[in-house]
Design a protein around this motif. Structure first.
Motif, mmCIF file in Angstrom:
data_model
loop_
_atom_site.group_PDB
_atom_site.id
_atom_site.type_symbol
_atom_site.label_atom_id
_atom_site.label_comp_id
_atom_site.label_asym_id
_atom_site.label_seq_id
_atom_site.Cartn_x
_atom_site.Cartn_y
_atom_site.Cartn_z
ATOM 1 N N ARG A 55 8.400 -2.944 4.868
ATOM 2 C CA ARG A 55 7.194 -3.531 4.266
ATOM 3 C C ARG A 55 6.653 -2.677 3.119
ATOM 4 O O ARG A 55 5.535 -2.904 2.650
ATOM 5 C CB ARG A 55 6.111 -3.723 5.337
ATOM 6 N N ASP A 56 7.430 -1.687 2.708
ATOM 7 C CA ASP A 56 7.025 -0.817 1.592
ATOM 8 C C ASP A 56 6.622 -1.681 0.387
ATOM 9 O O ASP A 56 7.326 -2.623 0.021
ATOM 10 C CB ASP A 56 8.204 0.087 1.219
ATOM 11 N N SER A 57 5.479 -1.354 -0.214
ATOM 12 C CA SER A 57 4.953 -2.226 -1.278
ATOM 13 C C SER A 57 5.807 -2.193 -2.543
ATOM 14 O O SER A 57 5.752 -3.117 -3.357
ATOM 15 C CB SER A 57 3.510 -1.837 -1.621
ATOM 16 N N GLY A 79 10.230 -3.042 -0.564
ATOM 17 C CA GLY A 79 10.380 -3.871 0.631
ATOM 18 C C GLY A 79 11.669 -4.699 0.620
ATOM 19 O O GLY A 79 12.279 -4.923 -0.416
ATOM 20 N N MET A 91 -5.762 0.684 -1.890
ATOM 21 C CA MET A 91 -5.169 -0.545 -2.426
ATOM 22 C C MET A 91 -5.297 -0.574 -3.955
ATOM 23 O O MET A 91 -6.310 -0.139 -4.506
ATOM 24 C CB MET A 91 -5.875 -1.774 -1.843
ATOM 25 N N ILE A 114 1.587 -2.409 -8.912
ATOM 26 C CA ILE A 114 2.472 -1.290 -8.555
ATOM 27 C C ILE A 114 2.300 -0.164 -9.564
ATOM 28 O O ILE A 114 2.273 1.018 -9.209
ATOM 29 C CB ILE A 114 3.941 -1.776 -8.504
ATOM 30 N N ARG A 142 -0.662 1.914 -8.803
ATOM 31 C CA ARG A 142 -0.391 2.756 -7.641
ATOM 32 C C ARG A 142 0.450 3.971 -8.049
ATOM 33 O O ARG A 142 0.169 5.107 -7.655
ATOM 34 C CB ARG A 142 0.347 1.944 -6.567
#
Length: 440
Positions: free
Chosen positions: A150-152, A155, A337, A341, A344
């Motif tokens: 489930r890695d953003s 995944g 959050m 990407i 992040r």
């Protein structure tokens, strides 16, 4: 040492891939001269720490291309004929596949096959019937059912490796086109099948124990010596079997012998996966430890206060150290959050930059440094300590490498540095490492 003249060249997407070998070079730079040092080093294997897992796919491709371009020149200049190339990546299938293997194949070309060998036995990752599992409390869990899938950024939806390949290549390599080497194949010998591979054929390889990879590696080395050219997308365990290095010089329990001083060390925790958080909580309960939290939410809300945060953190580190405690610097634990990407990744760079300035300001008398987290460890070596290369001493725990800074390092010479991946070890693993190094 292995008696093969074959050189194993590893492009490592974070600095923890050397976690099953010892006595070889880790290169933090990839100019031609540095690569020549790696190629001519007596050890059969060396690592180029590209840190591409922390990058966008485009940046990862650019860096990989640059490394391969320089490698081609370095290989030609040293006259090396026989080599294997390994794109070392995460044993839970996260990373830029097929971006990196595609670029390596384009630049270094004409591979007969590329193999996916993600089994990592020290970390409880095994592959059976082409399905990749994580052992959770001894129970085989298909890896697509774990938090890693489930890695953003990385995944995925499949543990059956041919389906994983089809997913990641967006159907360019369909599952039906993937060759499968099963346990029974490996245990009965794969040389004939290896000799028949051509055209950069994609192959997925089972592995349940190190003995399986030992058998497979013997066949790989024999067929490579016969002229076959192979590329690997692999976790660390296959490297043990390919390099055949034997036992490390000083056993894990005795690695405090490498400390340059009898003073406490420093622990730096950047990873925030659940395993790391559990290990950190256990370490912070030790009476000789002082926890120093870096509240990264402040860095996000008030970026102009960065230097104030840095000064406060270093003041607390020096106070704890002067009192004889081990300072444990850790980032706040909550997952933040982001809208994209890229945001992040950018914030990750800002946090890492702050932590690296902490490393640059550490007391010069420290006895050791433990770096927890793959990307954190890469940045500690290349930015915090500003190393060009380091010699790998071995493992202090299964999956946890120790390197040493060079004797001529301007601030922290001969310092043992532990590269501790985020998702390796049980809840007491960080405590165990600290105790082994603390006991001078």
């Amino acid at each position: 040492m292995t008696n093969t003249k074959l050189k194993i060249i590893v492009l490592d997407d974070d600095p923890t891939g050397s976690q099953t070998v010892h006595s070889c070079l880790l290169l933090m730079r990839w100019d031609v001269q540095t690569l020549q040092e790696g190629l001519s080093d007596p050890a059969p294997i060396f690592f180029i720490l590209t840190n591409t897992r922390a990058m966008t796919p485009e940046k990862a491709a650019t860096v990989t291309k640059e490394v391969c371009h320089n490698l081609k020149i370095a290989i030609a200049s040293t006259g090396l004929k026989d080599f294997l190339v390994v794109s070392r990546s995460d044993s839970t299938l996260r990373g830029h596949y097929p971006v990196e293997t595609d670029v390596i194949a384009e630049e270094l070309g004409d591979f007969d096959a590329h193999f996916l060998t993600p089994a990592f036995f020290e970390g409880g990752r095994i592959t059976i019937d082409s399905i990749h599992y994580l052992l959770v409390d001894g129970i085989k869990t298909p890896v697509h059912e774990t938090e890693f899938a489930r890695d953003s950024v990385f995944g995925y939806h499949h543990s059956y490796l041919p389906d994983y390949v089809a997913e990641k290549t967006k159907g360019r390599i369909p599952a039906t086109a993937v060759e499968r080497f099963l346990l029974k194949d490996i245990r009965n010998g794969t040389r004939q099948r290896l000799m028949n591979l051509a055209g950069n054929q994609c192959v997925v390889v089972d592995g349940q124990t190190q003995a399986d990879f030992d058998l497979f590696a013997q066949d790989i080395l024999a067929t490579a010596a016969a002229g076959k050219k192979f590329l690997f997308r692999s976790a660390a365990s296959l490297l043990t079997s390919l390099a055949q290095l034997g036992d490390q010089p000083i056993p894990p329990q005795a690695m405090a012998q490498y400390k340059p001083t009898s003073k406490p060390g420093v622990v730096l925790v950047g990873s925030h996966v659940r395993t790391t958080t559990q290990q950190l909580e256990a370490l912070l309960q030790q009476p000789e430890v002082r926890g120093i939290e870096v509240d990264v939410t402040l860095l996000r809300a008030l970026p102009h206060q960065r230097n104030v945060l840095l000064t406060e953190t270093l003041d607390l580190v020096h106070q704890a150290f002067d009192l004889g405690y081990t300072p444990v610097v850790y980032t706040s634990r909550q997952e933040l959050m982001f809208d994209s990407i890229q945001q992040r990744l950018d914030f990750g760079i800002a946090v890492s930059s702050l932590l690296m300035d902490v490393v640059k300001g550490l007391p010069t008398q420290i006895g050791f440094l433990v770096s927890k987290g793959g990307i954190t460890s890469n940045d500690v070596l290349s930015k915090g300590l500003e190393l060009k290369a380091a010699r790998l001493l071995g493992q202090i725990l299964p999956g946890c490498s120790v390197v040493r800074t060079p004797e001529e390092h301007p601030r922290l010479p001969n310092l043992p540095v532990v590269l501790f991946p985020g998702n390796v070890g049980d809840s007491q693993a960080l405590v165990t490492v600290w105790q082994r190094l603390r006991n001078s």
